[in-house]
Design an enzyme around this catalytic site. Structure first.
Site, PDB file in Angstrom:
ATOM      1  N   CYS A   1      38.249  43.175  28.450  1.00 26.38           N
ATOM      2  CA  CYS A   1      37.951  42.917  29.862  1.00 26.38           C
ATOM      3  C   CYS A   1      36.697  42.577  30.344  1.00 26.38           C
ATOM      4  CB  CYS A   1      37.988  44.000  30.546  1.00 26.38           C
ATOM      5  SG  CYS A   1      37.028  45.467  30.359  1.00 26.38           S
TER       6      CYS A   1
ATOM      7  N   GLU B   1      35.129  58.031  32.327  1.00 22.76           N
ATOM      8  CA  GLU B   1      34.223  57.722  33.360  1.00 22.76           C
ATOM      9  C   GLU B   1      34.582  58.162  34.560  1.00 22.76           C
ATOM     10  OE1 GLU B   1      35.773  53.877  34.417  1.00 22.76           O
ATOM     11  OE2 GLU B   1      35.730  53.918  36.819  1.00 22.76           O
TER      12      GLU B   1
ATOM     13  N   CYS C   1      38.556  47.730  39.795  1.00 21.20           N
ATOM     14  CA  CYS C   1      38.217  46.858  38.916  1.00 21.20           C
ATOM     15  C   CYS C   1      39.380  45.906  38.866  1.00 21.20           C
ATOM     16  CB  CYS C   1      37.536  47.514  37.414  1.00 21.20           C
ATOM     17  SG  CYS C   1      38.148  46.167  36.603  1.00 21.20           S
TER      18      CYS C   1
END
Ligand code: SF4
Length: 288
Positions: free
Chosen positions: A11, A124, A190
């Site tokens: 990505c 994250e 995302c």
């Protein structure tokens, strides 16, 4: 014949961070990250052979080191501790993760109780939580059940881990509507994960495949999810990490003339190329 999924491999955020590590290794004999920069053992081994060092936490990083913050990001206090020690920090937090961190910080400052949807053990989520100054005004929920246990708050902000599914964010928002007078919902999801999943589905639905070779680290959660999706589509899947594993399983390719290729968001292009070459060579032998 080999057919590649429309979206496969790195990505944007992972590519950006890995490219920055590769660039830094041209100027520094050693470059440090906190935690693995990518869930792909072959790419980590390649970077380590060039001088990458992976620390478990910031206290392991020696003075004077060069540090790159990986795409998942880090809590603010970790970055501040490193900078206070005079360490050269290059922050390669993915811009989509950065947006979630900034939203959490801003809405907390504005008096919102911040609810983070995601996996509380994922770096994250720890990083996003680490940008909220008042730790008592934020909480992580993993699912609908946990959201339903939350207390009523005057002002609530819902922020998502970037890899969550939109349907779940909508359901959690529906639960929180009844638990606050004012609810702000930030869609910080995302598209990269969903794109790879949709591309894997379309690969199977749009082609008469004999099987799909899935390329990615066995510890990569997003590659595991691709395997589940492909198997749910009823196609025969061979999950490999690299070309050696593909070669060792070459009997799986026997009699398979239409082979699809899918790869997780942490799979580098060079690995996809090497695996593709092995499949093509096997097909040549079979006269495909
Ligand atoms: S999956 Fe999305 S948010 Fe995560 S690193 Fe990749 S581009 Fe960034």
């Amino acid at each position: 014949m080999i057919i590649m999924a429309e979206h496969a491999g790195f990505c944007f955020g992972v590519k950006r961070a890995v490219d920055a590590i590769s660039e830094a290794l041209k100027d520094y004999p050693q470059v440090w990250t906190i935690g693995l920069p990518i869930h792909n053992p072959q790419e980590v081994a390649r970077l380590e052979s060039l001088g990458l060092r992976v620390a478990d936490n910031d206290s392991e990083i020696p003075d004077g080191a060069k540090v790159l913050i990986r795409a998942h990001g880090e809590p603010l206090e970790v970055i501040e501790r490193l900078k206070a020690r005079g360490i050269d920090v290059e922050d390669m937090t993915c811009p989509f993760v950065r947006k979630a961190q900034e939203k959490a910080a801003q809405l907390s400052r504005e008096g919102y109780y911040v609810v983070l949807l995601g996996d509380r053990n994922h770096p994250e989520i720890r990083g996003i939580l680490g940008h909220v100054s008042d730790k008592d005004s934020a909480e992580v929920v993993a699912d609908e059940h946990e959201a339903s246990q939350l207390q009523f708050r005057a002002k609530t902000a819902l922020i998502s881990q970037t890899t969550q599914r939109e349907e779940r964010l909508e359901r959690i928002a529906g639960i929180l509507v009844g638990k606050s007078s004012e609810l702000r919902v930030c869609n910080t999801i995302c598209k990269a994960t969903a794109q790879r999943q949709e591309a894997a589905r379309e690969l199977v639905r749009n082609n008469q495949l004999d099987g799909v070779v899935l390329i990615g680290g066995k510890s990569s959660a997003n590659t595991g999810k691709l395997r589940d999706i492909l198997e749910a589509e009823g196609v025969n899947v061979l999950w490999v990490e690299d070309e050696k594993e593909t070669d060792a399983n070459s009997s799986w390719l026997t009699g398979k003339f239409m082979v699809g290729i899918a790869a997780g968001a942490s799979t580098p292009e060079w690995l996809i190329d090497r695996v593709t070459q092995i499949i093509a060579a096997k097909q040549d032998l079979q006269g495909v």
